[in-house]
Write a protein that holds these residues in place. Structure first.
Motif, PDB file in Angstrom:
ATOM      1  N   GLU A 154       0.830  -1.209   0.000  1.00 44.00           N
ATOM      2  CA  GLU A 154       0.000   0.000   0.000  1.00 44.00           C
ATOM      3  C   GLU A 154       0.867   1.262   0.000  1.00 44.00           C
ATOM      4  N   LEU A 155       1.892   1.268   0.858  1.00 41.78           N
ATOM      5  CA  LEU A 155       2.755   2.447   0.965  1.00 41.78           C
ATOM      6  C   LEU A 155       3.596   2.652  -0.297  1.00 41.78           C
ATOM      7  N   LEU A 156       4.024   1.554  -0.900  1.00 39.17           N
ATOM      8  CA  LEU A 156       4.858   1.670  -2.105  1.00 39.17           C
ATOM      9  C   LEU A 156       4.095   2.276  -3.271  1.00 39.17           C
ATOM     10  N   HIS A 157       2.800   2.049  -3.307  1.00 36.98           N
ATOM     11  CA  HIS A 157       2.033   2.495  -4.464  1.00 36.98           C
ATOM     12  C   HIS A 157       1.101   3.657  -4.144  1.00 36.98           C
ATOM     13  N   GLU A 158       1.356   4.298  -3.000  1.00 31.71           N
ATOM     14  CA  GLU A 158       0.605   5.500  -2.661  1.00 31.71           C
ATOM     15  C   GLU A 158       1.263   6.730  -3.288  1.00 31.71           C
ATOM     16  N   HIS A 159       0.447   7.713  -3.641  1.00 31.84           N
ATOM     17  CA  HIS A 159       0.943   9.003  -4.141  1.00 31.84           C
ATOM     18  C   HIS A 159       0.747  10.021  -3.025  1.00 31.84           C
ATOM     19  N   ARG A 160       1.799  10.281  -2.309  1.00 32.62           N
ATOM     20  CA  ARG A 160       1.685  11.118  -1.114  1.00 32.62           C
ATOM     21  C   ARG A 160       1.246  12.538  -1.429  1.00 32.62           C
ATOM     22  N   LYS A 161       1.500  12.982  -2.655  1.00 32.76           N
ATOM     23  CA  LYS A 161       1.141  14.365  -2.992  1.00 32.76           C
ATOM     24  C   LYS A 161      -0.357  14.504  -3.277  1.00 32.76           C
ATOM     25  N   SER A 162      -1.015  13.363  -3.391  1.00 36.59           N
ATOM     26  CA  SER A 162      -2.455  13.401  -3.644  1.00 36.59           C
ATOM     27  C   SER A 162      -3.184  13.796  -2.357  1.00 36.59           C
ATOM     28  N   GLU A 163      -3.981  14.889  -2.431  1.00 37.02           N
ATOM     29  CA  GLU A 163      -4.703  15.358  -1.246  1.00 37.02           C
ATOM     30  C   GLU A 163      -5.727  14.339  -0.765  1.00 37.02           C
ATOM     31  N   HIS A 164      -6.167  13.458  -1.689  1.00 32.10           N
ATOM     32  CA  HIS A 164      -7.177  12.466  -1.325  1.00 32.10           C
ATOM     33  C   HIS A 164      -6.587  11.347  -0.460  1.00 32.10           C
ATOM     34  N   LYS A 165      -5.292  11.098  -0.591  1.00 28.31           N
ATOM     35  CA  LYS A 165      -4.706   9.942   0.091  1.00 28.31           C
ATOM     36  C   LYS A 165      -3.675  10.310   1.167  1.00 28.31           C
ATOM     37  N   GLU A 166      -3.375  11.584   1.316  1.00 28.47           N
ATOM     38  CA  GLU A 166      -2.327  11.996   2.253  1.00 28.47           C
ATOM     39  C   GLU A 166      -2.625  11.514   3.671  1.00 28.47           C
ATOM     40  N   GLU A 167      -3.840  11.701   4.121  1.00 31.29           N
ATOM     41  CA  GLU A 167      -4.189  11.294   5.481  1.00 31.29           C
ATOM     42  C   GLU A 167      -4.139   9.774   5.639  1.00 31.29           C
ATOM     43  N   TYR A 168      -4.538   9.086   4.584  1.00 25.85           N
ATOM     44  CA  TYR A 168      -4.506   7.620   4.609  1.00 25.85           C
ATOM     45  C   TYR A 168      -3.071   7.133   4.787  1.00 25.85           C
ATOM     46  N   TYR A 169      -2.153   7.715   4.033  1.00 21.83           N
ATOM     47  CA  TYR A 169      -0.741   7.360   4.079  1.00 21.83           C
ATOM     48  C   TYR A 169      -0.172   7.623   5.474  1.00 21.83           C
TER      49      TYR A 169
END
Length: 658
Positions: A154-169
């Motif tokens: 999950e962490l390897l394929h997350e886009h941290r700059k995406s505002e939709h997923k930042e909190e999830y990461y």
């Protein structure tokens, strides 16, 4: 298999297609797999590492595995060029190599471990992502440690700059820390990074002998994600010993005595040496066995221990010479009658006659040799050997290790354009392939190597007494015979080195291969024999230490041959001037890495020292080598073709979708 059928130009092996359809039961699933495989074929090939002649040096070897021959440090430098100081890069590298030990050290001084975990998890995730960039998600998933594979993926394929997923990461990492799992998670990330930088590991022979813990090396290899082994002469010796071949047992014990490594035999493999020790003490009680003193630092062993090892060393050596005489007489096809020396000794005068010359023996105390039957074991020697054979055969750990060497090993391997062979391709002086008769049939070149491997496998696995007996003798021949690709010499002058001062009797001539491999015309014949491309392919050898300090190069024949024995074994480092080579073969380059001696794990953890490695680019390709250009790629292409046939069979009604 059923007969081939032709329907609208489609050739189908019906039974095979039925089997394939159980895995891909619909047009959709077969099509998806074809798309997946064809995409994989166009990815860059994985990185291969080649090491040889490890000789029991487990600490150095394990460190080289952990640091990927310096690749991990190089990846850290590339990724964090402008964002981390050099000291931080060194720390991060050490954390990847020894996560558990480094964290324990940090805990002694760090006030806020949560911050430490947070910062380093972010860095390790970025490094893991960078190392995995050329692999498919499915391949990365298989490499990841099981406990945290889902979270890491999950962490390897997350886009941290995406505002939709930042909190999830962020919440994933915070949960890991708050649940007290940060240390284990860092451990898993570090293991993943170590695995990702080496797609395939090749061990080009000689795991055993000289160094302290070959067993730990085999244990590590058995857990490695992708490895193959080309047997070395020292490996085949231990494999023969595990099979119960007496001369191999005697040789293995002699070498272990010579380097004072009997602990491996007794404590690790549980082999009972008391019968040998008792026998040696009774026979050589008043003999100093001066020529059989072990090669050790005298500060490490007491005088009593050295005396005991020396007596055992001499006792097993004499037994070895007797046993070898028995095989030489039994197997005339080995052409080794000149190695029958015990009957050439004048026991009264203490001399020996070799090639028409008489030499004085340095040691003339042979209480167990009957001059009239010099190769016959005494009753006590037979008893010792019978007990040793039983002990070697009953050692569960040794049998497990040797089974692993058989399952992952071979005499040679062709892999992605490289021919891997420990020693030599046996040649005559004129460059022709050496010929040997085995069971009445003559073999040479590739055919000879294939036949020898077949015979030793029979020696270990066969239940038929005659086949097993012939195969057992072949283990010993591969250790010491002139046509053995693992040995690569005309003689093993062990007796002469122990008993004769004159150096001319110690000479062991190298097989002509070692000179002739520089001759392009000879090399082309070898490449042709093994169906290799002379313009693109290479031969990779170990076995003969490259004397780096004397200016010798590991690159031979204008880059067609690489010799990567540079002195992993401490016993050789005074001669080579360094501590081994690693060859790294990625999608675009061949790089030769020369290593300096390793100090210790403790030094690496506390002082963040690494094996200092210098890398030389020996070959660079303008076009990247893709998976479709590799041996694995050939199998994938074949699978794609099979799936396309299955797809066609579905569409034509040959096979029904499930």
């Amino acid at each position: 298999m059923s007969e081939l059928k032709m329907i609208d130009g489609v050739t189908a092996k019906k039974k095979y297609l039925d089997l394939l359809s159980s895995k891909y039961p619909t047009i959709s699933k077969a099509s998806t797999e074809i798309i997946n495989l064809e995409a994989i074929l166009n990815l860059p090939k994985g990185t291969e590492h080649f090491l040889s002649d490890i000789h029991g040096e487990h600490e150095s070897f394990i460190h080289v595995l952990k640091n990927g021959s310096g690749v991990i440090k190089r990846k850290i430098d590339e990724l964090f060029t402008n964002t981390l100081r050099d000291s931080e890069k060194k720390f991060l590298a050490t954390l990847v190599y020894y996560p558990r030990s480094k964290i324990e050290l940090v805990k002694r001084t760090e006030q806020n471990m949560d911050d430490f975990y947070r910062i380093n998890i972010y860095r390790l995730v970025e490094l893991c992502k960078y190392c995995s960039s050329k692999y498919t998600r499915s391949k990365v998933r298989k490499i990841l440690p099981q406990d945290y594979s889902y979270v890491i993926e999950e962490l390897l394929h997350e886009h941290r700059k995406s505002e939709h997923k930042e909190e999830y990461y962020v919440s994933i990492i915070e949960s890991i820390i708050s649940l007290g799992q940060a240390e284990d998670f860092i451990m898993s990330l570090s293991i993943a990074i170590q695995r990702l930088v080496v797609d395939r590991l090749h061990i080009v022979g000689d795991i055993y002998d000289r160094g302290p813990r070959p067993d730990l090396i085999v244990d590590r290899l058995a857990d490695y994600h992708s490895v193959d082994i080309q047997w070395g002469n020292h490996d085949i010796l231990w494999m023969g010993a595990a099979a119960g071949e007496k001369t191999c047992i005697a040789n293995a014990l002699r070498i272990s005595s010579r380097y004072a490594n009997l602990d491996v035999i007794e404590d690790v493999y549980g082999i009972n040496l008391i019968p040998l020790a008792t026998f040696a003490l009774s026979v050589y009680e008043d003999d100093e066995c001066a020529e059989f003193q072990p090669k050790v630092d005298e500060d490490e062993f007491s005088t009593k221990e050295i005396s005991m090892i020396s007596k055992m060393h001499k006792a097993i050596s004499i037994i070895q010479f007797k046993l070898e005489g028995d095989i030489i007489s039994r197997r005339p096809e080995y052409e080794m009658s000149h190695r029958l020396l015990l009957d050439k000794i004048d026991y009264k005068n203490g001399t020996i006659s070799i090639k028409g010359r008489d030499y004085t023996l340095k040691d003339n105390n042979f209480p167990t040799i009957d001059p009239d039957s010099p190769y016959e074991l005494t009753k006590e020697e037979k008893d010792v050997m019978d007990k040793l054979v039983k002990s070697f055969r009953m050692s569960d750990k040794l049998q497990k290790h040797v089974n692993f060497l058989f399952s992952k090993g071979s005499i040679y391997l062709k892999y992605n354009g490289n021919l891997l062979i420990h020693g030599a391709i046996p040649l005559n002086e004129d460059g022709s392939f050496m010929e040997m008769k085995l069971k009445g049939v003559k073999y040479k070149g590739k055919e000879l190597l294939d036949r020898m491997e077949y015979l030793v496998r029979e020696g270990y696995f066969e239940t038929d007494d005659e086949k097993r007996s012939y195969g057992l003798d072949m283990f010993w021949y591969l250790w010491t015979g002139k046509c053995s690709s693992l040995f690569g010499k005309d003689d093993m002058t062990t007796f002469e080195r122990y008993f004769i001062e004159a150096k001319e009797t110690h000479v062991e001539n190298m097989n002509p291969y070692f000179l002739l491999r520089e001759d392009e015309s000879i090399l082309k014949k070898i490449f042709e024999e093994f169906k290799m491309d002379f313009e693109e392919d290479h031969i990779i050898n170990g076995h003969v230490p490259v004397k780096f300090k004397k200016g010798e190069s590991p690159v031979k024949a204008n880059g067609k041959v690489f010799v990567i024995d540079g002195g992993f074994s401490r016993a050789y480092q005074s001669k080579t001037g360094m501590a081994g080579y690693t060859l790294i073969y990625n999608s675009r380059t061949l790089q030769l890495v020369a290593h300096e001696p390793f100090t210790s794990k403790e030094d690496a953890v506390i002082n963040e020292t690494d094996i200092i490695s210098s890398t030389v680019l020996v070959e660079h390709k303008a076009r990247r080598k893709m998976i479709k250009d590799t041996k694995d790629g050939e199998k994938l292409i074949e699978k794609v073709e099979d799936l396309k046939i299955l797809l066609s069979a579905y569409r034509r009604g040959l096979i029904k979708e499930k």
